[in-house]
Scaffold this motif. Structure first.
Motif, mmCIF file in Angstrom:
data_model
loop_
_atom_site.group_PDB
_atom_site.id
_atom_site.type_symbol
_atom_site.label_atom_id
_atom_site.label_comp_id
_atom_site.label_asym_id
_atom_site.label_seq_id
_atom_site.Cartn_x
_atom_site.Cartn_y
_atom_site.Cartn_z
ATOM 1 N N PRO A 126 0.802 -1.236 0.000
ATOM 2 C CA PRO A 126 0.000 0.000 0.000
ATOM 3 C C PRO A 126 0.829 1.279 0.000
ATOM 4 C CG PRO A 126 -0.029 -1.013 2.171
ATOM 5 C CD PRO A 126 0.644 -1.991 1.259
ATOM 6 N N MET A 127 2.131 1.177 0.236
ATOM 7 C CA MET A 127 2.974 2.376 0.246
ATOM 8 C C MET A 127 3.718 2.576 -1.084
ATOM 9 S SD MET A 127 4.573 2.566 4.089
ATOM 10 C CE MET A 127 5.346 0.951 4.004
ATOM 11 N N GLN A 128 3.626 1.611 -1.991
ATOM 12 C CA GLN A 128 4.317 1.741 -3.271
ATOM 13 C C GLN A 128 3.604 2.752 -4.155
ATOM 14 O OE1 GLN A 128 7.265 -0.060 -4.552
ATOM 15 N NE2 GLN A 128 7.020 1.770 -5.821
ATOM 16 N N ILE A 129 4.363 3.667 -4.738
ATOM 17 C CA ILE A 129 3.799 4.608 -5.698
ATOM 18 C C ILE A 129 4.407 4.331 -7.076
ATOM 19 C CG2 ILE A 129 3.182 6.400 -4.048
ATOM 20 C CD1 ILE A 129 5.780 7.806 -4.607
ATOM 21 N N GLY A 130 3.746 4.799 -8.112
ATOM 22 C CA GLY A 130 4.126 4.416 -9.467
ATOM 23 C C GLY A 130 4.580 5.570 -10.332
ATOM 24 N N GLY A 131 4.159 5.546 -11.593
ATOM 25 C CA GLY A 131 4.557 6.584 -12.532
ATOM 26 C C GLY A 131 4.220 6.202 -13.959
ATOM 27 N N GLU A 132 4.671 7.006 -14.901
ATOM 28 C CA GLU A 132 4.373 6.805 -16.318
ATOM 29 C C GLU A 132 5.673 6.924 -17.126
ATOM 30 O OE1 GLU A 132 1.488 7.999 -13.772
ATOM 31 O OE2 GLU A 132 2.793 9.556 -14.608
ATOM 32 N N PHE A 133 5.860 6.016 -18.088
ATOM 33 C CA PHE A 133 7.077 5.975 -18.891
ATOM 34 C C PHE A 133 6.698 5.859 -20.366
ATOM 35 C CE2 PHE A 133 8.282 4.820 -14.702
ATOM 36 C CZ PHE A 133 9.632 5.127 -14.534
ATOM 37 N N LEU A 134 7.234 6.758 -21.182
ATOM 38 C CA LEU A 134 6.987 6.719 -22.623
ATOM 39 C C LEU A 134 8.244 6.223 -23.320
ATOM 40 C CD1 LEU A 134 5.037 7.392 -24.967
ATOM 41 C CD2 LEU A 134 6.086 9.655 -25.059
ATOM 42 N N PHE A 135 8.132 5.066 -23.965
ATOM 43 C CA PHE A 135 9.241 4.476 -24.714
ATOM 44 C C PHE A 135 9.108 4.842 -26.190
ATOM 45 C CE2 PHE A 135 9.003 1.934 -20.928
ATOM 46 C CZ PHE A 135 10.276 1.449 -20.696
ATOM 47 N N ASP A 136 10.243 5.075 -26.826
ATOM 48 C CA ASP A 136 10.275 5.334 -28.265
ATOM 49 C C ASP A 136 11.481 4.600 -28.833
ATOM 50 O OD1 ASP A 136 10.742 6.525 -30.869
ATOM 51 O OD2 ASP A 136 9.370 8.121 -30.287
ATOM 52 N N GLU A 137 11.219 3.634 -29.726
ATOM 53 C CA GLU A 137 12.287 2.831 -30.325
ATOM 54 C C GLU A 137 13.190 2.219 -29.263
ATOM 55 O OE1 GLU A 137 12.626 1.804 -33.211
ATOM 56 O OE2 GLU A 137 11.524 3.121 -34.564
ATOM 57 N N GLY A 138 12.585 1.706 -28.185
ATOM 58 C CA GLY A 138 13.335 0.972 -27.177
ATOM 59 C C GLY A 138 13.981 1.795 -26.089
ATOM 60 N N GLU A 139 13.827 3.124 -26.121
ATOM 61 C CA GLU A 139 14.408 3.974 -25.090
ATOM 62 C C GLU A 139 13.322 4.831 -24.441
ATOM 63 O OE1 GLU A 139 17.695 6.290 -26.399
ATOM 64 O OE2 GLU A 139 18.735 4.604 -27.348
ATOM 65 N N VAL A 140 13.520 5.160 -23.170
ATOM 66 C CA VAL A 140 12.574 6.030 -22.475
ATOM 67 C C VAL A 140 12.874 7.472 -22.859
ATOM 68 C CG1 VAL A 140 11.701 6.827 -20.247
ATOM 69 C CG2 VAL A 140 12.363 4.429 -20.535
ATOM 70 N N VAL A 141 11.895 8.150 -23.434
ATOM 71 C CA VAL A 141 12.084 9.539 -23.872
ATOM 72 C C VAL A 141 11.368 10.531 -22.952
ATOM 73 C CG1 VAL A 141 12.454 8.918 -26.285
ATOM 74 C CG2 VAL A 141 10.125 9.343 -25.471
ATOM 75 N N TRP A 142 10.499 10.020 -22.102
ATOM 76 C CA TRP A 142 9.800 10.882 -21.136
ATOM 77 C C TRP A 142 9.298 10.001 -20.012
ATOM 78 C CZ3 TRP A 142 4.886 10.577 -19.131
ATOM 79 C CH2 TRP A 142 4.439 11.678 -18.389
ATOM 80 N N CYS A 143 9.368 10.508 -18.794
ATOM 81 C CA CYS A 143 8.804 9.747 -17.674
ATOM 82 C C CYS A 143 8.388 10.686 -16.556
ATOM 83 C CB CYS A 143 9.777 8.686 -17.161
ATOM 84 S SG CYS A 143 11.207 9.329 -16.262
ATOM 85 N N HIS A 144 7.501 10.200 -15.742
ATOM 86 C CA HIS A 144 7.022 10.943 -14.569
ATOM 87 C C HIS A 144 6.865 9.950 -13.431
ATOM 88 C CE1 HIS A 144 3.565 12.070 -11.924
ATOM 89 N NE2 HIS A 144 4.236 13.196 -11.867
ATOM 90 N N ARG A 145 7.540 10.229 -12.316
ATOM 91 C CA ARG A 145 7.435 9.363 -11.137
ATOM 92 C C ARG A 145 6.575 10.064 -10.098
ATOM 93 N NH1 ARG A 145 12.643 9.245 -12.947
ATOM 94 N NH2 ARG A 145 13.439 7.196 -13.645
ATOM 95 N N MET A 146 5.633 9.341 -9.557
ATOM 96 C CA MET A 146 4.715 9.922 -8.581
ATOM 97 C C MET A 146 5.479 10.384 -7.336
ATOM 98 S SD MET A 146 1.631 7.121 -8.948
ATOM 99 C CE MET A 146 0.528 7.938 -7.761
ATOM 100 N N ARG A 147 4.996 11.475 -6.742
ATOM 101 C CA ARG A 147 5.565 11.983 -5.477
ATOM 102 C C ARG A 147 4.697 11.610 -4.289
ATOM 103 N NH1 ARG A 147 7.759 13.589 -10.333
ATOM 104 N NH2 ARG A 147 9.578 14.938 -10.017
ATOM 105 N N ASN A 148 3.449 11.269 -4.546
ATOM 106 C CA ASN A 148 2.533 10.879 -3.474
ATOM 107 C C ASN A 148 1.441 9.985 -4.055
ATOM 108 O OD1 ASN A 148 0.194 12.658 -4.356
ATOM 109 N ND2 ASN A 148 1.742 14.243 -3.976
ATOM 110 N N TYR A 149 0.475 9.630 -3.223
ATOM 111 C CA TYR A 149 -0.547 8.660 -3.629
ATOM 112 C C TYR A 149 -1.457 9.164 -4.753
ATOM 113 C CZ TYR A 149 0.537 6.065 0.694
ATOM 114 O OH TYR A 149 1.153 5.345 1.681
ATOM 115 N N ARG A 150 -1.516 10.491 -4.930
ATOM 116 C CA ARG A 150 -2.435 11.055 -5.927
ATOM 117 C C ARG A 150 -1.677 11.909 -6.942
ATOM 118 N NH1 ARG A 150 -6.946 14.080 -2.434
ATOM 119 N NH2 ARG A 150 -5.073 14.912 -1.421
#
Length: 332
Positions: free
Chosen positions: A292-316
């Motif tokens: 319940p304490m794990q937070i996530g994020g979003e990762f955009l891959f392009d041709e096998g590499e991450v070109v943009w990402c956002h890691r959550m700072r809190n639950y929302r």
């Protein structure tokens, strides 16, 4: 919005089967599109010799699938093909899918966002480098039936159907905030929107609970995108996503009508209703939804590499839906 594509993306939605690469006897690897959803494609099984996986994933095999028209098959019942060491894979071409021109430049693409005052939230966190992506390539992710496949099979250009992949990491499977996020995203990116993304992009969801809870999570969220589980949270850790007890002081747009007390009450209500449902969760499943304490994020891959990402700072703190729509070029 750009011209609609008739190509079927990998696990595009609950309406169609995922793509399986054709035989290695086909021509050398090319970056083209899949056939129309109505055109069947014959495939062959591919071995899992490319990677070494834990014993829990040792029985993994690739599926022998045939693409069918949308609205015919649930994507979870047909897992994506497993990559092999030989990456000579070709994809049947179709004029229906329009890829970027040869001079397409990711930096030029993101330059527009850097100058957009309304997209300050779209500024990328530090992206995982190639060494990190190599370290997580073989980590297993699980489908609802327990079938495992390497995480790298989602974004490796040799096996991915599309040039880009948007991977959403959510919290535990009972998190009301993440459920609200996926509900908002599913409403904001319809099937028509999905097939209209200018640069073909697959969307995947990964949670940290037990894989057999995925069907219930789909019920909770109505999410049409393929959902996987990483119960060990190894991916979360190696990709830089943290654990936190911070609920967040700011209410996100995707929870505009849900206050913190209502959110927490809603989680408890959802669990109680599911426990009473003969086809819902069981009591032992309450503690199997993930940390319940794990937070996530979003990762955009392009041709096998991450070109943009956002890691959550809190639950929302998921990236707002409007940000993702602009990143996918669905909105100008």
């Amino acid at each position: 919005m750009s011209e609609m594509r008739s190509v079927s993306p990998v696990g595009a939605s609950r309406f169609e089967r995922p793509y399986a690469p054709p035989s290695r006897a086909a021509s050398k690897k090319t970056r083209t599109s899949n056939t129309s959803p109505t055109s069947p494609t014959s495939t062959t099984n591919m071995s899992a010799s490319h990677y070494s996986k834990p014993s829990s994933a040792s029985t993994m095999q690739s599926s022998h699938t045939t693409n069918t028209a949308p609205s015919s098959v649930d994507v979870d019942s047909h897992p994506p093909a497993t990559p092999s060491h030989d990456k000579d894979v070709s994809i049947l071409s179709s004029p229906a899918c329009s890829f970027p021109p040869s001079d397409y430049d990711t930096d030029d693409w993101f330059a527009r966002f850097r100058s957009d005052p309304d997209l300050s939230a779209a500024r990328s966190d530090d992206c995982p480098d190639r060494a990190t992506l190599a370290a997580v390539y073989d980590l297993p992710i699980y489908q609802a039936d327990g079938t495992a496949q390497p995480f790298g099979s989602l974004y490796d250009p040799a096996y991915a159907l599309h040039q880009r992949q948007l991977v959403l990491f959510v919290r535990h499977f009972y998190c009301g905030a993440c459920q609200a996020y996926l509900q908002a995203l599913s409403q904001a990116i319809t099937k028509e929107d999905y097939f209209g993304i200018p640069v073909p992009t697959s969307i995947f969801v990964i949670g940290c609970g037990k894989p057999d809870l995925i069907p219930q999570y789909k019920k909770f969220t109505g999410c049409p995108f393929p959902i996987f589980a990483d119960p060990s949270r190894a991916l979360f850790k190696k990709l830089g996503m943290a654990v936190s007890m911070n609920i967040g002081s700011k209410r996100p747009e995707y929870m505009a009508d849900i206050s913190a007390p209502s959110w927490l009450y809603g989680q408890a209500t959802t669990i109680r209703k599911s426990l009473k449902d003969p086809e819902g969760i069981r009591k032992r499943d309450i503690v199997r939804g993930g940390n319940p304490m794990q937070i996530g994020g979003e990762f955009l891959f392009d041709e096998g590499e991450v070109v943009w990402c956002h890691r959550m700072r809190n639950y929302r703190n998921h990236a707002e839906v409007a940000v993702l729509r602009k990143l996918l070029e669905l909105d100008e």
